[in-house]
Design a protein around this motif. Structure first.
Motif, PDB file in Angstrom:
ATOM      1  N   GLY A  97      45.880  31.114  59.622  1.00 16.12           N
ATOM      2  CA  GLY A  97      44.913  31.677  60.530  1.00 16.12           C
ATOM      3  C   GLY A  97      43.728  31.040  60.583  1.00 16.12           C
ATOM      4  O   GLY A  97      43.506  29.992  60.033  1.00 16.12           O
ATOM      5  N   GLU A  98      42.633  31.262  61.456  1.00 15.15           N
ATOM      6  CA  GLU A  98      41.568  30.794  61.643  1.00 15.15           C
ATOM      7  C   GLU A  98      40.738  30.597  60.427  1.00 15.15           C
ATOM      8  O   GLU A  98      40.205  29.376  60.446  1.00 15.15           O
ATOM      9  N   GLU A  99      40.500  31.607  59.773  1.00 11.68           N
ATOM     10  CA  GLU A  99      39.850  31.471  58.208  1.00 11.68           C
ATOM     11  C   GLU A  99      40.465  31.760  57.116  1.00 11.68           C
ATOM     12  O   GLU A  99      40.042  32.261  56.219  1.00 11.68           O
ATOM     13  N   LEU A 100      41.794  31.680  57.202  1.00 10.63           N
ATOM     14  CA  LEU A 100      42.740  31.900  56.079  1.00 10.63           C
ATOM     15  C   LEU A 100      43.844  31.124  56.123  1.00 10.63           C
ATOM     16  O   LEU A 100      44.566  31.148  57.227  1.00 10.63           O
ATOM     17  N   GLY A 101      44.282  30.727  54.932  1.00  8.77           N
ATOM     18  CA  GLY A 101      45.435  29.803  55.026  1.00  8.77           C
ATOM     19  C   GLY A 101      45.957  29.603  53.379  1.00  8.77           C
ATOM     20  O   GLY A 101      45.129  29.750  52.516  1.00  8.77           O
ATOM     21  N   GLY A 102      47.180  29.287  53.119  1.00  5.79           N
ATOM     22  CA  GLY A 102      47.641  29.092  51.744  1.00  5.79           C
ATOM     23  C   GLY A 102      48.993  29.569  51.589  1.00  5.79           C
ATOM     24  O   GLY A 102      49.863  29.594  52.532  1.00  5.79           O
ATOM     25  N   GLU A 103      49.274  29.424  50.136  1.00  7.79           N
ATOM     26  CA  GLU A 103      50.687  30.055  49.912  1.00  7.79           C
ATOM     27  C   GLU A 103      50.723  31.040  48.897  1.00  7.79           C
ATOM     28  O   GLU A 103      49.777  31.106  48.028  1.00  7.79           O
ATOM     29  N   ILE A 104      51.623  31.862  48.946  1.00 10.27           N
ATOM     30  CA  ILE A 104      51.688  33.041  47.866  1.00 10.27           C
ATOM     31  C   ILE A 104      53.057  33.327  47.528  1.00 10.27           C
ATOM     32  O   ILE A 104      54.116  33.056  48.195  1.00 10.27           O
ATOM     33  N   GLU A 105      53.414  33.237  46.005  1.00  7.29           N
ATOM     34  CA  GLU A 105      54.779  33.821  45.606  1.00  7.29           C
ATOM     35  C   GLU A 105      54.517  35.274  45.042  1.00  7.29           C
ATOM     36  O   GLU A 105      53.580  35.689  44.596  1.00  7.29           O
ATOM     37  N   PHE A 106      55.670  35.915  45.163  1.00 10.53           N
ATOM     38  CA  PHE A 106      55.689  37.180  44.953  1.00 10.53           C
ATOM     39  C   PHE A 106      57.130  37.611  44.196  1.00 10.53           C
ATOM     40  O   PHE A 106      58.193  36.987  44.410  1.00 10.53           O
TER      41      PHE A 106
END
Length: 264
Positions: A97-106
């Motif tokens: 997104g414009e001011e949010l990005g990355g990776e998550i594992e769950f």
């Protein structure tokens, strides 16, 4: 304003855009406004859940008409997304997104846990939800999230953690999708390339009109399902304080082992 406070506000602005990482609740009694339970310190996660053998789509999904142009009830679609992801047990996702990005594992069983490396408007953070507690590290060491704490940093970490967990907490997914009464299936499939290099033919299903989720206005929400009903991704556009933002999530490596470890 501290860095922790800054990304907490960024998370708040993105709250209504999440939800579709969505799947399985850690417990059937968990609700969207449930807060994490504090613990004294982070500990290592249990043994990773193995990949499901011969995954079969749940009946919550197979009963939905996904032919081109078909109308889909939000309640049914939400139940499908939640059940489908929960049946995989583990996975990873990318957020952009414009001011949010990355990776998550769950991980969804035996308890809901997640860990992510994210880039926010205030810089990179590491976030972990483990043993019922949120831990956030913005480069100066891990801070335990505790909204009831007298420490402002712990308070803001708690607020940020509860908001960021919306991206992975299964209890939010079906609830958000069900808030839009009707959805429509696109006329043709789309090709989506995931972070692991896989390319998937996915069916796009879009909310028919703007809707409110807990009094927050969502302009449009989209979910993508693969031919076998595996959730592929979601995209939401919402308004907040007079501006709008779009967040896209794609899920991959569903059912693959993950290891949730403490930050710091």
């Amino acid at each position: 304003m501290t860095k922790t406070a800054g990304f907490a506000l960024t998370a708040l602005a993105m709250l209504v855009l999440a939800g579709c990482s969505g799947a399985p609740a850690a417990s059937e009694s968990e609700t969207p406004d449930a807060a994490p339970t504090a613990s004294a310190s982070p500990t290592a996660s249990a043994t990773p859940t193995p990949e499901p053998a011969g995954w079969t789509a749940p009946e919550e999904c197979t009963g939905i008409d996904v032919s081109p142009g078909a109308a889909v009830a939000g309640e049914a679609l939400g139940a499908c997304m939640q059940k489908a992801l929960s049946s995989y047990g583990t996975g990873r996702e990318t957020i952009s997104g414009e001011e949010l990005g990355g990776e998550i594992e769950f991980r969804y069983a035996p308890d809901f846990e997640f860990q992510g490396s994210l880039e926010t408007g205030d810089g990179p953070i590491e976030i972990t939800f483990l043993d019922g507690t949120v831990w956030i590290d913005s480069g100066e060491g891990p801070v335990k999230g505790d909204t009831a704490s007298s420490d402002p940093e712990e308070q803001m970490a708690g607020v940020a953690g509860e908001l960021y967990r919306v991206f992975s907490d299964p209890s939010f997914a079906g609830d958000l999708i069900a808030a839009s009464p009707t959805w429509t299936v696109a006329s043709a499939q789309e090709s989506i390339t995931l972070a692991n290099g896989d390319t998937v033919a996915a069916t796009r299903i879009t909310s028919d009109a703007p809707f409110d989720w807990y009094d927050l206005p969502v302009q449009q929400y989209v979910v993508w399902l693969a031919e076998d009903w595996t959730p592929v991704g979601s995209e939401g556009t919402a308004s907040f304080f007079g501006s709008s933002s779009t967040i896209t999530q794609h899920y991959y490596d569903l059912g693959e082992p993950v290891e949730i470890t403490p930050v710091g």
